[in-house]
Design a protein around this motif. Structure first.
Motif, short mmCIF file in Angstrom:
data_model
loop_
_atom_site.label_atom_id
_atom_site.label_comp_id
_atom_site.label_asym_id
_atom_site.label_seq_id
_atom_site.Cartn_x
_atom_site.Cartn_y
_atom_site.Cartn_z
N VAL A 1 -55.66 -126.69 18.53
CA VAL A 1 -56.89 -127.33 18.08
C VAL A 1 -57.01 -127.17 16.57
O VAL A 1 -56.83 -126.08 16.04
N TYR A 2 -57.32 -128.26 15.87
CA TYR A 2 -57.48 -128.22 14.42
C TYR A 2 -58.84 -127.61 14.08
O TYR A 2 -59.87 -128.14 14.48
N ILE A 3 -58.86 -126.50 13.39
CA ILE A 3 -60.10 -125.81 13.05
C ILE A 3 -60.43 -126.09 11.58
O ILE A 3 -59.71 -125.66 10.68
N TRP A 4 -61.51 -126.82 11.34
CA TRP A 4 -61.86 -127.22 9.98
C TRP A 4 -62.12 -126.02 9.08
O TRP A 4 -61.77 -126.01 7.91
N LEU A 5 -62.78 -124.99 9.62
CA LEU A 5 -63.14 -123.85 8.79
C LEU A 5 -61.91 -123.08 8.30
O LEU A 5 -61.99 -122.33 7.34
N LYS A 6 -60.77 -123.27 8.95
CA LYS A 6 -59.56 -122.58 8.53
C LYS A 6 -58.58 -123.53 7.86
O LYS A 6 -57.39 -123.24 7.75
N ASN A 7 -59.06 -124.67 7.45
CA ASN A 7 -58.19 -125.65 6.80
C ASN A 7 -57.72 -125.13 5.45
O ASN A 7 -58.53 -124.75 4.61
N LYS A 8 -56.43 -125.10 5.22
CA LYS A 8 -55.88 -124.66 3.95
C LYS A 8 -55.76 -125.84 3.00
O LYS A 8 -55.35 -126.91 3.39
N LEU B 1 -51.69 -129.20 -8.61
CA LEU B 1 -50.61 -129.27 -9.59
C LEU B 1 -49.24 -128.99 -8.98
O LEU B 1 -48.28 -129.68 -9.27
N CYS B 2 -49.14 -127.96 -8.13
CA CYS B 2 -47.83 -127.58 -7.60
C CYS B 2 -47.72 -127.73 -6.09
O CYS B 2 -46.65 -127.51 -5.53
N GLN B 3 -48.83 -128.09 -5.43
CA GLN B 3 -48.87 -128.32 -3.98
C GLN B 3 -48.69 -127.05 -3.14
O GLN B 3 -48.54 -127.14 -1.93
N GLU B 4 -48.73 -125.88 -3.75
CA GLU B 4 -48.67 -124.64 -2.98
C GLU B 4 -50.02 -124.39 -2.31
O GLU B 4 -51.07 -124.82 -2.79
N ASP B 5 -50.00 -123.68 -1.18
CA ASP B 5 -51.24 -123.31 -0.51
C ASP B 5 -52.06 -122.38 -1.40
O ASP B 5 -51.51 -121.51 -2.08
N ALA C 1 -61.39 -123.41 -5.45
CA ALA C 1 -60.90 -124.51 -6.28
C ALA C 1 -59.46 -124.84 -5.90
O ALA C 1 -58.66 -123.93 -5.64
N PRO C 2 -59.10 -126.12 -5.84
CA PRO C 2 -57.75 -126.51 -5.43
C PRO C 2 -56.72 -126.33 -6.53
O PRO C 2 -56.05 -127.27 -6.96
N ILE C 3 -56.58 -125.09 -7.00
CA ILE C 3 -55.55 -124.78 -7.99
C ILE C 3 -55.13 -123.33 -7.78
O ILE C 3 -55.97 -122.46 -7.51
N CYS C 4 -53.84 -123.07 -7.84
CA CYS C 4 -53.36 -121.72 -7.62
C CYS C 4 -53.51 -120.90 -8.90
O CYS C 4 -53.67 -121.45 -9.99
#
Length: 244
Positions: A11-18, A23-27, A32-35
């Motif tokens: 089951v896809y759990i939204w609250l645990k969505n990574k 910039l580099c596509q790493e998890d 913020a969507p930046i490592c």
């Protein structure tokens, strides 16, 4: 009888969505969507003019232009040089409507400004984005400075006034013009809608990039002449050297 078909898979759990670094596509685990590695390697602005944030070779100095002709604004707060990859992110946000890049930069700018506020930079009464002319607004479909101001207003709990300044004169784009041509290009381009709203107030102008500061100077002088107590400028990138 079942209302839903039986499904034995994960089951896809939204609250645990990574989410991934833009910039580099790493998890990334941060909000913020930046490592951390990519954020560290951004072209952070170091020693700079205390007024216009022009990059200098030593801290605590004021550039010759600001000493010779002090601008109407009090201070520029900007985190980065207009260099890779910040320049590319701004260009994609501004000219290709890649809003996630703009929101990312806006969130990082908000963190930077909050740090500056904690260090003593006065908080403004409200934010005012640099307006676009109607023709350019229709062509682009949005004002990047307005979107940036609203994101900053949300992150920093500051009101935004998008109607205070209007651009009443259609002018050629500032890109490609030298400093003298930029100033001439902006003569009479902006109009203050309600002078009473700025009297005694601390206003922060919001824009994406500061180059010669001609636009910031024109609007700041308009606000100061109307009775504003102080005008600061917040932007994403600062060019390394004003165009000759």
């Amino acid at each position: 009888m079942r209302c839903q078909p039986r499904y034995d898979g994960p089951v896809y759990i939204w609250l645990k969505n990574k989410q991934h670094c833009l910039l580099c596509q790493e998890d990334v685990e941060e909000t913020a969507p930046i490592c951390m590695a990519c954020e560290t390697e951004l072209p952070w602005l170091g020693d700079q003019c205390q007024t216009c944030a022009l990059p200098l070779f030593a801290p605590g100095m004021t550039c010759g232009q600001c000493l010779k002709q002090p601008p109407a604004f009090q201070q520029v707060a900007v985190p980065w040089l207009y260099d890779f990859p910040v320049d590319s992110l701004i260009t994609r946000f501004k000219h290709s409507a890649k809003w996630p890049y703009g929101r990312l930069l806006g969130e990082l700018l908000a963190h930077y400004l909050q740090h500056r506020f904690d260090e003593g930079l006065p908080r403004p009464d409200y934010l005012v984005p640099v307006p676009l002319a109607r023709k350019r607004l229709r062509q682009r479909g949005f004002n990047q400075a307005g979107m940036l101001a609203n994101w900053l207003g949300t992150f920093l709990s500051l009101p935004v006034n998008e109607q205070l300044i209007t651009r009443t004169k259609e002018t050629p784009a500032q890109q490609g013009l030298n400093a003298k041509a930029r100033k001439h290009n902006l003569r009479g381009a902006f109009t203050l809608v309600n002078a009473e709203q700025v009297q005694g107030c601390h206003v922060a102008l919001i824009d994406d990039v500061l180059t010669t500061a001609s636009t910031a100077e024109a609007i700041s002088r308009l606000l100061i002449e109307a009775g504003a107590w102080r005008v600061d400028v917040y932007c994403l990138g600062r060019t390394a050297k004003p165009e000759e």
